[in-house]
Design an enzyme around this catalytic site. Structure first.
Site, PDB file in Angstrom:
ATOM      1  CG  HIS A 101      -1.619   1.334   1.420  1.00  0.00           C
ATOM      2  ND1 HIS A 101      -1.426   2.142   2.523  1.00  0.00           N
ATOM      3  CD2 HIS A 101      -2.516   1.975   0.626  1.00  0.00           C
ATOM      4  CE1 HIS A 101      -2.189   3.232   2.396  1.00  0.00           C
ATOM      5  NE2 HIS A 101      -2.848   3.145   1.271  1.00  0.00           N
ATOM      6  CB  SER A 102       0.851   4.273   0.342  1.00  0.00           C
ATOM      7  OG  SER A 102       1.192   5.627   0.233  1.00  0.00           O
TER       8      SER A 102
END
Length: 287
Positions: A101-102
């Protein structure tokens, strides 16, 4: 699958990292990587929905319950890539998939591009490449970063009277999150001090990155990907306004899922987590 993960320590040659483990020991191996200033709890809603997988959600160095890097060291993206490779060695996983994520998605891309023989599949949540800068901006960026480093010793971390107050502040941080999601991150990310609670996170993580990759650099990494890759883009996420992203994705075989929600759609609520799980479960389970 139990929603309560197993807590483990990963003693690498240069640092000790903490991780949360979900799923059966014989499940398909997946290393899960969180975003900047978050921690492994970012997968608290999603991981239990990816049944049958062996998911090791790592706290990056300087985050969560992991150790901080020693004095004088930094937190470059490629240092995280090195850490993840050593985590895989300790787990005795010659091949594995990555769920990122991210910032964790960015680290996953760098690793999969440079070590294609190690990464089986790539599942990315609202992240693909880091912010870039061209050569003419490098001098000012380095100067800003070094000034920040020199001033860091005079700064103090904020202290909160309660977890709930810290979670309220986290809601307004990078990538707005729901209060419930902020509480999950805060439970793992806070530590007690004399006056209340403060973040475990290494303060150096808030400094400007000294040197950034150029657009040509990130294009080279993305084009070097060889494993099947799927990307969830949040409609109200951080990637939505970046115009160059559409052009870059058009040159690849990456499968893109556009889902409602913000940058932390996989953590904000159960519905968002289920939508992301529906995208990735069969994909990550495939041989």
């Amino acid at each position: 699958m139990s929603r309560e993960p197993e807590e483990i320590s990963l003693r690498l040659p240069h640092i000790e990292l903490a991780a949360q483990v979900y799923g059966p020991a014989n499940g398909a191996p997946v290393i899960a990587l969180h975003g900047w200033l978050d921690n492994a709890a970012t997968f608290a809603r999603l991981a239990p929905k990816l049944q049958g997988l062996r998911i090791v959600a790592v706290d990056f160095a300087g985050h969560g319950h992991s150790a901080h890097r020693p004095a004088g060291a930094g937190y470059a993206l490629w240092d995280y890539v090195h850490d993840v490779l050593l985590v895989a060695e300790q787990l005795d996983w010659p091949r594995f998939s990555l769920l990122g994520h991210s910032m964790g998605a960015i680290v996953s891309v760098l690793l999969a591009a440079t070590f294609p023989e190690r990464v089986q599949r790539l599942a990315l949540i609202d992240g693909l490449v880091p912010p870039t800068i061209e050569a003419d901006g490098a001098v000012a960026t380095l100067a800003e970063a070094l000034r920040g480093r020199l001033a860091l010793s005079g700064k103090r971390k904020p202290v909160y009277p309660s977890l709930e107050r810290a979670a309220q502040v986290r809601q307004r941080g990078v990538g707005h999150v729901s209060f419930e999601a902020a509480c999950l991150l805060a439970q793992r990310g806070l530590m007690p001090v004399a006056e209340g609670l403060t973040w475990r996170t290494d303060s150096r993580l808030t400094l400007t990155t000294p040197m950034r990759l150029t657009m040509a650099h990130v294009q080279a990494f993305v084009m070097a990907l060889r494993c099947p890759t799927q990307l969830v883009l949040a409609e109200q996420g951080l990637l939505a306004p970046r115009e160059h992203l559409t052009e870059l994705l058009a040159q690849t075989a990456i499968t893109v899922h556009r889902l409602p929600g913000g940058h932390h759609l996989h953590l904000d609520d159960e519905q968002g987590a289920q939508l992301v799980a529906d995208c990735f479960k069969a994909f990550l389970s495939a041989p």
